[in-house]
Design an enzyme around this catalytic site. Structure first.
Site, short mmCIF file in Angstrom:
data_model
loop_
_atom_site.label_atom_id
_atom_site.label_comp_id
_atom_site.label_asym_id
_atom_site.label_seq_id
_atom_site.Cartn_x
_atom_site.Cartn_y
_atom_site.Cartn_z
N SER A 143 -4.01 -6.59 -2.23
CA SER A 143 -3.26 -7.85 -2.07
C SER A 143 -4.05 -8.79 -1.17
O SER A 143 -4.75 -8.34 -0.25
CB SER A 143 -1.90 -7.57 -1.42
OG SER A 143 -1.25 -8.79 -1.12
N TYR A 157 3.18 -3.87 5.17
CA TYR A 157 2.67 -3.98 3.79
C TYR A 157 1.22 -4.46 3.80
O TYR A 157 0.34 -3.89 3.14
CB TYR A 157 3.55 -4.95 3.00
CG TYR A 157 3.00 -5.35 1.66
CD1 TYR A 157 3.16 -4.53 0.54
CD2 TYR A 157 2.32 -6.57 1.48
CE1 TYR A 157 2.65 -4.90 -0.70
CE2 TYR A 157 1.81 -6.95 0.25
CZ TYR A 157 1.98 -6.11 -0.83
OH TYR A 157 1.48 -6.48 -2.06
P1 NAP Z 1 7.00 -4.84 -9.32
O1 NAP Z 1 7.29 -5.89 -10.35
O2 NAP Z 1 8.01 -4.56 -8.26
O3 NAP Z 1 6.69 -3.46 -10.13
C1 NAP Z 1 6.44 -2.30 -9.39
C2 NAP Z 1 6.11 -1.16 -10.32
O4 NAP Z 1 5.80 -0.02 -9.51
C3 NAP Z 1 7.26 -0.75 -11.22
O5 NAP Z 1 6.73 -0.23 -12.42
C4 NAP Z 1 7.92 0.38 -10.41
O6 NAP Z 1 8.67 1.30 -11.21
C5 NAP Z 1 6.71 1.06 -9.82
N1 NAP Z 1 6.98 1.79 -8.60
C6 NAP Z 1 7.59 1.37 -7.46
N2 NAP Z 1 7.67 2.37 -6.57
C7 NAP Z 1 7.09 3.45 -7.16
C8 NAP Z 1 6.88 4.79 -6.76
N3 NAP Z 1 7.29 5.24 -5.55
N4 NAP Z 1 6.26 5.63 -7.62
C9 NAP Z 1 5.87 5.20 -8.84
N5 NAP Z 1 6.05 3.95 -9.28
C10 NAP Z 1 6.66 3.09 -8.45
O7 NAP Z 1 5.64 -5.12 -8.56
P2 NAP Z 1 4.39 -6.10 -8.90
O8 NAP Z 1 4.65 -7.41 -8.28
O9 NAP Z 1 4.01 -5.99 -10.32
O10 NAP Z 1 3.28 -5.40 -7.98
C11 NAP Z 1 2.35 -4.45 -8.48
C12 NAP Z 1 1.28 -4.26 -7.42
O11 NAP Z 1 0.70 -5.55 -7.11
C13 NAP Z 1 1.80 -3.70 -6.09
O12 NAP Z 1 0.87 -2.79 -5.56
C14 NAP Z 1 1.89 -4.93 -5.21
O13 NAP Z 1 1.75 -4.62 -3.85
C15 NAP Z 1 0.71 -5.73 -5.71
N6 NAP Z 1 0.78 -7.17 -5.42
C16 NAP Z 1 1.80 -7.93 -5.91
C17 NAP Z 1 1.85 -9.29 -5.58
C18 NAP Z 1 2.94 -10.20 -6.07
O14 NAP Z 1 3.05 -11.33 -5.56
N7 NAP Z 1 3.73 -9.79 -7.05
C19 NAP Z 1 0.87 -9.83 -4.76
C20 NAP Z 1 -0.15 -9.02 -4.27
C21 NAP Z 1 -0.18 -7.69 -4.61
P3 NAP Z 1 10.31 1.34 -11.14
O15 NAP Z 1 10.78 -0.03 -11.56
O16 NAP Z 1 10.71 2.43 -12.06
O17 NAP Z 1 10.63 1.63 -9.70
#
Ligand code: NAP
Length: 248
Positions: A143, A157
């Site tokens: 991130s 985080y």
């Molecule tokens: P998201 O929409 O909340 O999706 C999270 C995914 O991870 C879902 O498939 C969820 O499955 C799964 N997950 C959560 N906890 C888990 C666990 N303990 N074990 C296995 N799977 C788990 O998140 P996103 O925004 O796509 O983010 C994905 C990655 O990008 C993360 O690492 C996040 O830190 C990073 N990121 C995101 C942003 C942003 O602005 N969105 C920015 C920088 C970095 P379930 O729904 O079944 O729980």
């Protein structure tokens, strides 16, 4: 034989976008999820509509047993794993460190750091290049928070993602002789449901205008960078921390 990618947290958000883009590029997809089997099944059926094969695997990345099982299940179905995307991650509610409980700190560290280590360790011994490729690929989803620090929002985080950056650098050197490239993408403000899970459903829209490019990014825009790093087009790229953050 089609190439296979294993994506943690591939059911929604950035993981789902990556899964669909890589399926369009001809990859078979194994995706993991933690709790929402309905969304995972929907992503699998959307991938199948694109003509690729896919499976949804339940597993908590913080559980070593679950991660080992997820790799076993992927190999049982597809025989080989050519790319791994370490994507699953969580944020907590917005708070200064003084108000963050030990329970929350453990949860962030368990899922974002320990979970990434379990996935990366298994990837390091089970990844292999596809027959027409020189290298296999491991991509971490870090991130921009790793370099911004997220003060008063979630420093826990941000620090967990700093650990991912360091792991990327070390592992890229460790695994280069084994023909495994290791890179990270550092997304900025991306419009997914992670913000709602952290209690700020309007965060991407609200803060989007503060980004130099004056908007939040989309999951697809991050997915394209991940898909590129997994592909042979990135055959000489390893140890990179690729910002996909609109200049943030
Ligand atoms: P998201 O929409 O909340 O999706 C999270 C995914 O991870 C879902 O498939 C969820 O499955 C799964 N997950 C959560 N906890 C888990 C666990 N303990 N074990 C296995 N799977 C788990 O998140 P996103 O925004 O796509 O983010 C994905 C990655 O990008 C993360 O690492 C996040 O830190 C990073 N990121 C995101 C942003 C942003 O602005 N969105 C920015 C920088 C970095 P379930 O729904 O079944 O729980």
């Amino acid at each position: 034989m089609k190439r296979t990618v294993l994506i943690s947290g591939g059911s929604r958000g950035i993981g789902r976008a990556t899964a669909l883009l890589m399926a369009q590029d001809g990859w078979n997809v194994a995706l993991t999820y933690n709790s929402d089997s309905g969304m995972a099944d929907k992503t699998v059926s959307d991938i199948q509509q694109l003509g690729s094969d896919a499976i949804a695997l339940q597993g908590d990345v913080a559980s070593e047993t679950d991660v080992l099982r997820n790799f076993d299940e992927t190999l049982a179905r597809f025989s080989q794993i050519n790319a791994v995307v370490v994507n699953a991650g969580i944020v907590g509610q917005k708070a200064p460190l003084a108000d963050i409980s030990a329970e929350r700190l453990r949860k962030i560290i368990d899922i974002n750091i320990l979970g990434a280590f379990f996935f990366a360790r298994e990837a390091s011994s089970r990844l292999s290049p596809a027959e027409d490729c020189e290298t296999a690929a491991l991509v971490f989803v870090s991130s921009a928070a790793a370099r911004l620090g997220s003060p008063n929002e979630y420093v826990d985080y941000a620090a967990s993602k700093g650990a991912i950056d360091t792991l990327t650098i070390g592992l890229s050197k460790e695994l280069a002789p084994k023909k495994i490239r290791v890179n990270a993408v550092r997304p900025g403000l991306i419009d997914t449901e992670i913000h709602a899970s952290g209690g700020q459903p309007d965060r991407a829209e609200r803060l989007g205008k503060t980004v130099p490019m004056e908007r939040p990014g989309s999951a697809n825009e991050v997915g394209r960078a991940i898909a590129w790093l997994c592909s042979e087009d990135a055959a000489y790229t390893t140890g990179a921390l690729l910002d996909v953050a609109g200049g943030r």
